[in-house]
Design a protein around this motif. Structure first.
Motif, PDB file in Angstrom:
ATOM      1  N   GLN A 131       0.825  -1.199   0.000  1.00 53.74           N
ATOM      2  CA  GLN A 131       0.000   0.000   0.000  1.00 53.74           C
ATOM      3  C   GLN A 131       0.868   1.263   0.000  1.00 53.74           C
ATOM      4  O   GLN A 131       1.954   1.277   0.584  1.00 53.74           O
ATOM      5  CB  GLN A 131      -0.889   0.034   1.254  1.00 53.74           C
ATOM      6  CG  GLN A 131      -1.912  -1.063   1.335  1.00 53.74           C
ATOM      7  CD  GLN A 131      -2.989  -0.930   0.274  1.00 53.74           C
ATOM      8  OE1 GLN A 131      -3.335   0.183  -0.141  1.00 53.74           O
ATOM      9  NE2 GLN A 131      -3.529  -2.054  -0.174  1.00 53.74           N
ATOM     10  N   ARG A 139      -2.227   5.330   2.710  1.00 58.37           N
ATOM     11  CA  ARG A 139      -3.264   4.364   3.084  1.00 58.37           C
ATOM     12  C   ARG A 139      -3.051   3.850   4.508  1.00 58.37           C
ATOM     13  O   ARG A 139      -4.023   3.569   5.228  1.00 58.37           O
ATOM     14  CB  ARG A 139      -3.249   3.183   2.117  1.00 58.37           C
ATOM     15  CG  ARG A 139      -3.712   3.499   0.713  1.00 58.37           C
ATOM     16  CD  ARG A 139      -5.206   3.685   0.648  1.00 58.37           C
ATOM     17  NE  ARG A 139      -5.635   3.972  -0.713  1.00 58.37           N
ATOM     18  CZ  ARG A 139      -6.706   4.681  -1.018  1.00 58.37           C
ATOM     19  NH1 ARG A 139      -7.444   5.188  -0.044  1.00 58.37           N
ATOM     20  NH2 ARG A 139      -7.035   4.902  -2.273  1.00 58.37           N
ATOM     21  N   ASP A 150       1.013   6.438  -5.835  1.00 61.13           N
ATOM     22  CA  ASP A 150       0.237   5.273  -5.406  1.00 61.13           C
ATOM     23  C   ASP A 150       1.096   4.021  -5.266  1.00 61.13           C
ATOM     24  O   ASP A 150       0.575   2.951  -4.931  1.00 61.13           O
ATOM     25  CB  ASP A 150      -0.890   4.999  -6.410  1.00 61.13           C
ATOM     26  CG  ASP A 150      -1.967   6.067  -6.347  1.00 61.13           C
ATOM     27  OD1 ASP A 150      -2.256   6.550  -5.233  1.00 61.13           O
ATOM     28  OD2 ASP A 150      -2.507   6.436  -7.407  1.00 61.13           O
ATOM     29  N   PRO A 191       3.662   1.375  -3.528  1.00 57.13           N
ATOM     30  CA  PRO A 191       3.785   0.979  -2.115  1.00 57.13           C
ATOM     31  C   PRO A 191       4.901   1.742  -1.400  1.00 57.13           C
ATOM     32  O   PRO A 191       5.926   2.076  -1.987  1.00 57.13           O
ATOM     33  CB  PRO A 191       4.097  -0.514  -2.194  1.00 57.13           C
ATOM     34  CG  PRO A 191       3.523  -0.953  -3.499  1.00 57.13           C
ATOM     35  CD  PRO A 191       3.734   0.207  -4.429  1.00 57.13           C
TER      36      PRO A 191
END
Length: 385
Positions: free
Chosen positions: A104, A108, A360, A362
């Protein structure tokens, strides 16, 4: 998953920036950065000492590991200074690792984002040549606005001003004050009324001087006047705040949420600016932002980090509601600064039109460019050895 090793590298940027790498038995690696204003040798040495307390631990227990180190060393300086700066670098690497392990983006892990792009203010120092002149300040201001920045900051504290009477006591005199006003006036005239303008005094002055400067700045509609005096004396800050309409911004030299408590409770500040890779780390900065929100105080972090620490700070800024602005300090060292990471999408820089877009991918979302790290590594420290 267990931590197997922690290593450091020191690179040239704003002095010496310490990068941190944490390895695991699962093959997942996390990277972090400690604020470069402190002594790199002390930070590297302290991280080396703390490593044995983290080997064998699960790196995904970020808050536990942070608290483990802080509590164990509370009697050896874990309230502020070098210890907190080293701990901030470790914590950033732990969060990068934990987010990568979860597949992630870091935001997040913090509950999601309020915004996709992080608005920056360009730290313009004392302007283009001739540095410190009204003309030089105006030229730099126009240049940065042309690059897409909608907020600027200038330094107007000049400890080498020819009119100074004393090398130690910085009580302002009339000639110094006129020079300050002329520089700010030139910038405001150059960029117009709709560009946010911040002015930094680097905690140089006393209360009478700060009040005189703040009063003179009212005509320029500043977003803030930054640290006219040291931030430790909240009552002194309140005196300045009560005597002027110019908003005050402080906090880059405070540590942990406890260090900000009195500042908020006494309402001695209009904008708060913790330095994320210095004050305790990513989680601690979010806690400070949430405390500020209770008092309806905007959150505008101070920052002098490489793109790694900058992007990590962006994840903090993206996940708190009261974010205002983030400092970008790499104008004088742009090529070196950009060389430290691989830019998502292959672009030349993570900064575009005065903003940084949250990635976006990880983890923190940028990977170190080891060629750039090795090229600009400070001799004597090694590169993650």
């Amino acid at each position: 998953m267990k931590i197997t090793d922690i290593k450091t590298a020191v690179v040239a940027y704003h002095g010496k920036a310490t990068l941190v790498r944490i390895d695991t038995d699962a093959g997942v690696t996390g990277f972090g950065e400690a604020n470069p204003d402190a002594g790199a040798a002390a930070i590297v040495g302290l991280i080396s000492e703390l490593k044995s307390e983290l080997i064998g631990e699960d790196p995904r227990n970020v808050e536990y590991l942070w608290e483990k180190l802080r509590r164990k060393h509370v009697f050896s300086g874990a309230q502020s200074g070098i210890f907190l700066i080293a701990l901030s670098g470790i914590e950033m690497a732990l969060w990068d690792l934990a987010a990568k392990a979860a597949g992630q983006p870091l935001y997040r892990m913090f509950g999601g984002k309020f915004r996709d792009r992080i608005r920056l203010y360009a730290d313009c120092g004392d302007g283009d040549g001739p540095a410190g002149s009204p003309e030089g300040c105006a030229a730099r201001a126009r240049r940065m606005v042309a690059e897409g920045f909608t907020a600027l900051k200038f330094d107007i504290d000049d400890l080498e001003h020819p009119a100074k009477f004393d090398a130690v006591n910085h009580t302002i005199n009339g000639a110094e004050l006129r020079s300050m006003v002329e520089r700010v006036a030139a910038v405001r005239d150059a960029v117009g009324p709709d560009i946010d303008l911040c002015i930094d005094l680097h905690a140089r002055y006393d209360v009478p001087s700060a009040c005189r400067i703040a009063s003179e700045m009212e005509r320029f509609d500043l977003l803030w006047l930054e640290e006219p005096i040291p931030a430790e004396n909240v009552e002194a800050l309140k005196q300045i705040r009560m005597r002027s309409k110019t908003p005050l911004c402080v906090g880059e030299n405070l540590y942990l949420r406890w260090g900000f408590r009195e500042l908020f409770q006494s309402q001695g500040v209009d904008v708060v600016m913790p330095d994320v890779p210095k004050c305790g780390g990513l989680s601690e900065s979010r806690k400070i932002a949430h405390l500020a929100e209770i008092y309806y105080i905007p959150f505008a972090p101070h920052l002098v980090s490489t793109p790694l620490g900058t992007m990590a700070t962006c994840h903090v800024c993206g996940t708190v509601p009261n974010f205002l602005l983030l400092e970008w300090h790499a104008l004088e060292e742009r090529d070196v600064w950009d060389s430290y990471v691989h830019v998502p999408g292959g672009g030349p820089s993570i900064v575009e039109d005065g903003h940084i877009t949250l990635p976006d991918a990880p983890g923190i979302g940028v990977e170190l460019n080891l060629d750039g790290v090795r090229k600009n590594a400070v001799p004597g420290y090694g590169v993650f050895e």
